[in-house]
Scaffold this motif. Structure first.
Motif, PDB file in Angstrom:
ATOM      1  N   ILE A  74       9.883 -18.927 -25.866  1.00  0.00           N
ATOM      2  CA  ILE A  74       8.889 -19.445 -25.404  1.00  0.00           C
ATOM      3  C   ILE A  74       7.934 -18.358 -24.481  1.00  0.00           C
ATOM      4  CG2 ILE A  74       8.352 -21.068 -23.299  1.00  0.00           C
ATOM      5  CD1 ILE A  74      10.332 -22.918 -24.366  1.00  0.00           C
TER       6      ILE A  74
ATOM      7  N   MET B  82       6.165 -17.950 -21.206  1.00  0.00           N
ATOM      8  CA  MET B  82       5.959 -18.090 -20.434  1.00  0.00           C
ATOM      9  C   MET B  82       7.525 -17.939 -20.194  1.00  0.00           C
ATOM     10  SD  MET B  82       3.545 -21.108 -19.567  1.00  0.00           S
ATOM     11  CE  MET B  82       4.641 -21.441 -17.804  1.00  0.00           C
TER      12      MET B  82
ATOM     13  N   ILE C 106      10.018 -20.415 -16.104  1.00  0.00           N
ATOM     14  CA  ILE C 106      10.093 -22.131 -16.334  1.00  0.00           C
ATOM     15  C   ILE C 106      11.226 -22.277 -15.658  1.00  0.00           C
ATOM     16  CG2 ILE C 106      11.140 -23.747 -17.780  1.00  0.00           C
ATOM     17  CD1 ILE C 106      10.314 -22.999 -20.335  1.00  0.00           C
ATOM     18  N   PRO C 107      10.664 -23.186 -14.213  1.00  0.00           N
ATOM     19  CA  PRO C 107      11.866 -22.747 -13.494  1.00  0.00           C
ATOM     20  C   PRO C 107      13.386 -23.652 -13.442  1.00  0.00           C
ATOM     21  CG  PRO C 107      10.343 -24.368 -13.328  1.00  0.00           C
ATOM     22  CD  PRO C 107       9.277 -23.486 -14.335  1.00  0.00           C
TER      23      PRO C 107
ATOM     24  N   ARG D 229      16.447 -25.907 -12.393  1.00  0.00           N
ATOM     25  CA  ARG D 229      16.575 -27.394 -11.747  1.00  0.00           C
ATOM     26  C   ARG D 229      17.929 -27.287 -11.034  1.00  0.00           C
ATOM     27  NH1 ARG D 229      11.583 -30.918 -11.941  1.00  0.00           N
ATOM     28  NH2 ARG D 229      10.355 -30.005 -14.191  1.00  0.00           N
TER      29      ARG D 229
ATOM     30  N   GLU E  50       8.416 -34.910 -18.826  1.00  0.00           N
ATOM     31  CA  GLU E  50       7.541 -34.321 -17.336  1.00  0.00           C
ATOM     32  C   GLU E  50       7.805 -32.890 -18.484  1.00  0.00           C
ATOM     33  OE1 GLU E  50       7.609 -31.330 -14.269  1.00  0.00           O
ATOM     34  OE2 GLU E  50       8.941 -30.871 -16.279  1.00  0.00           O
TER      35      GLU E  50
ATOM     36  N   VAL F 161       7.262 -29.099 -17.716  1.00  0.00           N
ATOM     37  CA  VAL F 161       8.190 -28.085 -17.956  1.00  0.00           C
ATOM     38  C   VAL F 161       9.569 -28.882 -18.803  1.00  0.00           C
ATOM     39  CG1 VAL F 161       9.698 -27.277 -16.190  1.00  0.00           C
ATOM     40  CG2 VAL F 161       7.716 -26.350 -16.000  1.00  0.00           C
ATOM     41  N   GLU F 162      10.012 -29.873 -18.605  1.00  0.00           N
ATOM     42  CA  GLU F 162      11.333 -29.983 -19.360  1.00  0.00           C
ATOM     43  C   GLU F 162      11.075 -30.457 -20.620  1.00  0.00           C
ATOM     44  OE1 GLU F 162      14.151 -29.901 -17.814  1.00  0.00           O
ATOM     45  OE2 GLU F 162      12.966 -29.711 -16.156  1.00  0.00           O
TER      46      GLU F 162
ATOM     47  N   LEU G 235       8.445 -28.397 -22.265  1.00  0.00           N
ATOM     48  CA  LEU G 235       8.680 -27.113 -22.508  1.00  0.00           C
ATOM     49  C   LEU G 235      10.121 -26.888 -22.705  1.00  0.00           C
ATOM     50  CD1 LEU G 235       6.494 -24.523 -23.222  1.00  0.00           C
ATOM     51  CD2 LEU G 235       5.817 -23.930 -20.887  1.00  0.00           C
ATOM     52  N   ARG G 236      10.800 -26.636 -22.233  1.00  0.00           N
ATOM     53  CA  ARG G 236      12.414 -26.478 -22.447  1.00  0.00           C
ATOM     54  C   ARG G 236      12.851 -26.534 -23.317  1.00  0.00           C
ATOM     55  NH1 ARG G 236      15.067 -24.872 -17.336  1.00  0.00           N
ATOM     56  NH2 ARG G 236      13.727 -26.737 -15.978  1.00  0.00           N
TER      57      ARG G 236
ATOM     58  N   MET H   6       7.138 -32.308 -12.384  1.00  0.00           N
ATOM     59  CA  MET H   6       8.246 -33.001 -11.232  1.00  0.00           C
ATOM     60  C   MET H   6       8.525 -31.664 -10.657  1.00  0.00           C
ATOM     61  SD  MET H   6       9.489 -36.356 -10.892  1.00  0.00           S
ATOM     62  CE  MET H   6      10.923 -36.578 -10.898  1.00  0.00           C
TER      63      MET H   6
ATOM     64  N   VAL I 265      11.553 -23.246  -5.358  1.00  0.00           N
ATOM     65  CA  VAL I 265      11.354 -23.059  -6.583  1.00  0.00           C
ATOM     66  C   VAL I 265       9.674 -23.688  -6.459  1.00  0.00           C
ATOM     67  CG1 VAL I 265      11.892 -22.616  -9.078  1.00  0.00           C
ATOM     68  CG2 VAL I 265      13.746 -23.107  -7.108  1.00  0.00           C
ATOM     69  N   SER I 266       9.101 -22.510  -7.205  1.00  0.00           N
ATOM     70  CA  SER I 266       7.832 -22.963  -7.193  1.00  0.00           C
ATOM     71  C   SER I 266       7.530 -23.406  -8.833  1.00  0.00           C
ATOM     72  CB  SER I 266       7.162 -21.955  -6.280  1.00  0.00           C
ATOM     73  OG  SER I 266       6.772 -20.258  -7.432  1.00  0.00           O
ATOM     74  N   TYR I 267       6.513 -24.267  -8.840  1.00  0.00           N
ATOM     75  CA  TYR I 267       6.070 -25.003 -10.676  1.00  0.00           C
ATOM     76  C   TYR I 267       4.973 -23.852 -11.092  1.00  0.00           C
ATOM     77  CZ  TYR I 267       6.323 -28.543 -14.159  1.00  0.00           C
ATOM     78  OH  TYR I 267       5.909 -29.190 -15.082  1.00  0.00           O
ATOM     79  N   PRO I 268       5.561 -23.492 -12.298  1.00  0.00           N
ATOM     80  CA  PRO I 268       3.975 -22.694 -13.242  1.00  0.00           C
ATOM     81  C   PRO I 268       2.850 -23.259 -12.754  1.00  0.00           C
ATOM     82  CG  PRO I 268       5.993 -23.431 -14.403  1.00  0.00           C
ATOM     83  CD  PRO I 268       6.577 -23.836 -13.297  1.00  0.00           C
ATOM     84  N   ASP I 269       2.242 -22.664 -13.650  1.00  0.00           N
ATOM     85  CA  ASP I 269       0.886 -22.838 -13.467  1.00  0.00           C
ATOM     86  C   ASP I 269       1.309 -23.637 -14.324  1.00  0.00           C
ATOM     87  OD1 ASP I 269      -2.477 -22.636 -12.834  1.00  0.00           O
ATOM     88  OD2 ASP I 269      -2.128 -22.902 -14.832  1.00  0.00           O
TER      89      ASP I 269
ATOM     90  N   GLU J 282      -0.825 -23.842 -17.623  1.00  0.00           N
ATOM     91  CA  GLU J 282      -0.393 -22.604 -18.543  1.00  0.00           C
ATOM     92  C   GLU J 282       0.221 -22.931 -19.821  1.00  0.00           C
ATOM     93  OE1 GLU J 282       0.848 -19.135 -17.170  1.00  0.00           O
ATOM     94  OE2 GLU J 282      -0.776 -19.057 -15.835  1.00  0.00           O
ATOM     95  N   VAL J 283       1.017 -24.453 -18.903  1.00  0.00           N
ATOM     96  CA  VAL J 283       2.470 -25.063 -19.226  1.00  0.00           C
ATOM     97  C   VAL J 283       1.460 -25.588 -20.404  1.00  0.00           C
ATOM     98  CG1 VAL J 283       3.817 -27.404 -19.477  1.00  0.00           C
ATOM     99  CG2 VAL J 283       3.480 -25.166 -17.243  1.00  0.00           C
TER     100      VAL J 283
END
Lengths: 616, 206
Positions: free
Chosen positions: A359, A361, A364-365, A367, B82, B84-85, B87-88, B107, B113-117, B120-121
């Motif tokens: 990836i 990016m 990726i935060p 959780r 969601e 980001v999930e 993408l993960r 979410m 913790v900040s969320y990416p743009d 971009e995601v």
């Protein structure tokens, strides 16, 4: 009627592993079930609890695993089929009873479900409870699939009656918490009432009796070993001079890997399902057909060591590997790709590995887990941190509230196992001379905290115990504990008052606090800590997630008035409620997550957190 | 209804604890069993009741059961609740042929913790998928009065996307068995909403 109770043989159903265990027990005619909840075993207990009226199976949430095992074993002594379920570490709590129960044996079938947790998804360790087979001498069955979890549970009752001793069904999280298709069997009508013919010199384990019973247990071991050798649960498949010996979910990963690596005709597999005692002859025959063996098992080298002993007995010198550098680790759950990689390298074949996509990016935060928004534990912790900061030593226990270890709350300096917070606190106070505050939840207090509290009182420890009473066992899914008001569920079981219990044993300083009355709670805590000797604060507030299961919450949310907010971030930095998020540099409240507990309203120095009026 | 193009067929449902992903996966599994498939559902999640990443592995076959976890890089479809999930999950289970259905509403992670743009995601999801369909499930659920309907809307979207070997009838039967009376009606309309949304989401090919 609930589908799990329908007598419809051959029907195909999609069941959670834990439901499959319930169904297997019902098919076997189980009549009494006792359990203490613990992930990943909880749904076994919860399903029996939900079914208790319809099923004709007596069920109880016992105070702890040891009591659950005692209640279940007693039923089996009376000839009634029984089951108790617990997480792996729960077996430690029950182990004192278990080890001598093995001597005593049972009359009706008894199954002990030990749900192990490789990778510690929800546990403090990942001990391998197959060791309890060796330790106690009792048989162990280990399913590889959901269907097998059902079939083995059913069989375990017969096996238990054949051997007249309890049988341990050892699962792992991947079985308990996966769903799969099962084919139902017929339901045998249970026998709810048994008899207990008095035979004191058979059942009272004074030394002279225990000496005979140990001999009987050893004789039974031989009988069990013979059954293991002929059991279809220990089977071979595949062909070739390379061998794999495996058990549990690892068997599936092995099957997938051999298919994908094109090795099915070159590797023979011995799948062990009846894993204690090990099948002597089957293993020795298997060794005789192989030039090289790989043992694939999660956690401890239980099979590996057993197989090596067998190899020694027949003078085999073929390589047998399992745990070690470059092979498998004793730590963590396996996954299919890892198992495939090890098989490929051990047998020297190419691993056609599809690499995951990189990836691009960067961030990726993650959780991380957190206490829920509106959790009363957060309020209790915030009050104590406000009063004392990092000054005291904080000992903590097992439950949702263990998440208080995370910053910014940082309210756990040490936490080990159920009920340990109080004893740890007493010892740390004595050894360091520092003030200690010990945290324990209501269910955990009943489970294992009471002896520690009585000890602290009796030995005059200068310590404050905070009992975080949210009225239920939240972490595992809101199971009732002895303090739970059962009338909310239409039941009438007695509710044990923590306050009466604590006062009853003679604790001199007892306070009941309401943590969302933040300032008052701080004062109460300060008074309790100033008291010389043992003081108890019962911080009482129902778990809002639990409350939601029987009462529609009043929707009341708050927002940040940015005209007033000066961005101190006291809310975010001291409470870290999951309803807060950062929008650029501004703190905002996610109103779909906020439940209106008002804790942040009480800590904001600018009064900038405002109630959202209806229609605003 | 799509044929079972591959044995086993691998579906990943990725979301955040509390979004209803475990129930959504169970619905999909039940519908598959109704149609006579061998299906397994395995959820991987951590200690948190809510707010942590949750990934459900659904494996579908006609014949014998296989292991309940999808191997890395081997998802056929990813249903993301969601961004980001999603993408993960793409990072772990994605490949050049993967079809991704995604609810684009983020979410927020907790604890500052900040969320990416978000854009971009979105772009990254499109780039890593053979085909991406965005379904505004949360928005629709909020419109219906409760975010709780998000998962049934996504179930409808999945049915409408015609990527699984199971049709709408079996899924509707599952909803009927699960929800009594008026609850069934509202969930059925959520399901239909999902079917509608996926019809309008033409799909973005990378």
């Amino acid at each position: 009627m609930n589908e799990l109770l329908q007598d419809s043989p051959d029907k195909k159903m999609l069941l959670l592993g834990n439901e499959a265990i319930v169904r297997g027990a019902i098919e076997a005619g189980v009549a009494l079930v006792a359990a203490y909840p613990g992930t990943p075993s909880s749904e076994i207990a919860d399903t029996f609890f939900q079914l208790q009226k319809e099923s004709g199976v007596y069920f109880e949430y016992s105070t702890n695993e040891k009591v659950a095992m005692e209640v279940a074993a007693a039923a089996a002594l009376a000839g009634v089929r029984s089951l108790c379920s617990m997480k792996h570490v729960g077996v430690n709590v029950a182990a004192d009873f278990l080890m001598s129960l093995a001597y005593l044996g049972v009359r009706g079938g008894m199954v002990i479900v030990s749900a192990d947790d490789p990778s510690m998804f929800s546990s403090q360790n990942e001990q391998d409870n197959r060791m309890y087979g060796k330790f106690s001498g009792l048989p162990i069955l280990e399913p590889s699939s959901i269907a097998e979890a059902m079939e083995m549970t059913r069989y375990a009752f017969d096996l238990s009656e054949e051997l007249q001793e309890p049988v341990i069904l050892r699962t792992t999280t991947r079985i308990n918490h996966s769903t799969g298709v099962v084919s139902l069997g017929p339901i045998n009508k249970n026998r709810a009432t048994g008899t207990f013919p008095k035979d004191p010199f058979r059942y009272t384990v004074i030394p002279s009796v225990a000496m005979k019973l140990h001999k009987a247990l050893l004789a039974n071991y031989e009988k069990a070993a013979a059954l293991s050798d002929t059991s279809p649960l220990n089977f071979t498949c595949g062909d070739g001079v390379w061998g794999i010996i495996t058990s549990g979910v690892s068997y599936n990963y092995v099957s997938d890997a051999l298919e994908e690596l094109g090795l099915t005709s070159r590797v023979r597999v011995l799948r062990i399902g009846f894993s204690h005692p090990l099948p002597d002859k089957k293993i020795k025959d298997f060794l005789g057909k192989c030039e090289k063996i790989l043992v694939v098992e999660e956690l401890e080298p239980y099979l590996e060591e057993g197989v090596k002993v067998k190899a020694q007995e027949i003078g085999s010198i073929i390589p047998i590997r399992g745990k070690g550098e470059g092979i498998f680790s004793r730590a963590y759950e396996f996954d299919p790709a890892m198992v495939r990689g090890v098989i490929a390298s051990y047998f020297g074949v190419e691993n056609k590995n599809k690499k995951p996509i990189a990836i691009e990016m960067a961030n990726i935060p993650q959780r991380p887990p957190n206490l829920c928004s509106g959790c009363p534990h957060r309020a209790t912790y915030a009050a104590i941190r406000e009063a004392f900061g990092d000054e005291p030593i904080y000992t903590n226990d097992i439950g949702c509230y263990t998440l208080g270890v995370l910053p910014p709350l940082s309210m756990s300096d040490v936490s080990v196992c159920m009920g340990a917070s109080i004893g740890l606190g007493s010892g740390l106070g004595k050894a360091t001379g520092r003030k200690v505050i010990s945290f324990i939840g209501d269910s955990t207090f009943f489970h294992g905290g009471i002896p520690g509290l009585i000890n602290a009182l009796h030995n005059d420890h200068d310590q404050t115990v905070v009992i975080m009473d949210n009225g239920t066992t939240s972490m595992t899914g809101f199971q009732p504990d002895p303090g739970t008001d059962m009338t909310k569920m239409g039941l009438t079981n007695a509710s044990v008052s923590i306050e009466a219990l604590v006062r009853g044993i003679g604790v001199k300083h007892v306070t009941v606090a309401k943590p969302f009355k933040f300032k008052k709670t701080i004062e109460q805590i300060k008074e309790a800590v100033a008291f010389k000797g043992l003081s108890v604060v019962i911080s009482q507030e129902i778990c809002p997630m639990y409350e939601k299961t029987f009462k529609k919450p009043e929707k009341r949310t708050y927002y940040i008035d940015h005209d007033k907010c000066k961005n101190h971030r006291v809310c975010l930095n001291t409470l870290a409620c999951p309803a807060f998020y950062l929008d650029g540099e501004k703190v905002e409240i996610d109103e779909s997550a906020c439940i209106g507990c008002t804790l942040c309203v009480q800590v904001c120095p600018e009064n900038a957190i405002r109630l959202r009026k209806i229609g605003e | 209804m799509a044929d079972l193009s591959k044995e086993p067929f691998n579906l990943i449902v990725a979301g955040v604890g509390g979004q209803g992903n475990v129930l959504l996966s169970a619905f999909i599994g039940m519908a598959l069993v109704r149609e006579g498939f061998t299906a397994s559902v395995s959820d991987t999640f951590g200690v948190s009741q809510r707010g942590g990443s949750v990934t459900s592995h659904i494996r579908i076959s006609r014949g014998v059961a296989c292991s309940s976890l999808v191997l890395e890089g081997q998802a056929d479809v990813i249903l993301g609740m969601e961004p980001v999930e999603t993408l993960r999950a793409l990072g772990e289970f994605g490949n050049r042929a993967v079809i991704t259905i995604v609810n684009p509403r983020p979410m927020q992670p907790t604890g500052g913790v900040s969320y990416p743009d978000l854009d971009e995601v979105r772009q990254a999801i499109i780039k890593l998928s053979a085909r991406t369909m965005f379904v505004n499930a949360t928005e629709e659920a909020l419109e219906m009065g409760d975010p709780i309907y998000t998962n049934v809307i996504l179930l409808g979207a999945l049915a409408g996307a015609d990527v699984l070997p199971v049709g709408r009838e079996a899924m509707v039967e599952v909803l009927k068995a699960r929800f009594p009376g008026a609850l069934y009606d509202v969930n059925l309309s959520a399901f239909k909403k999902g079917e509608e949304l996926i019809r309008d989401a033409a799909g973005i090919f990378s």
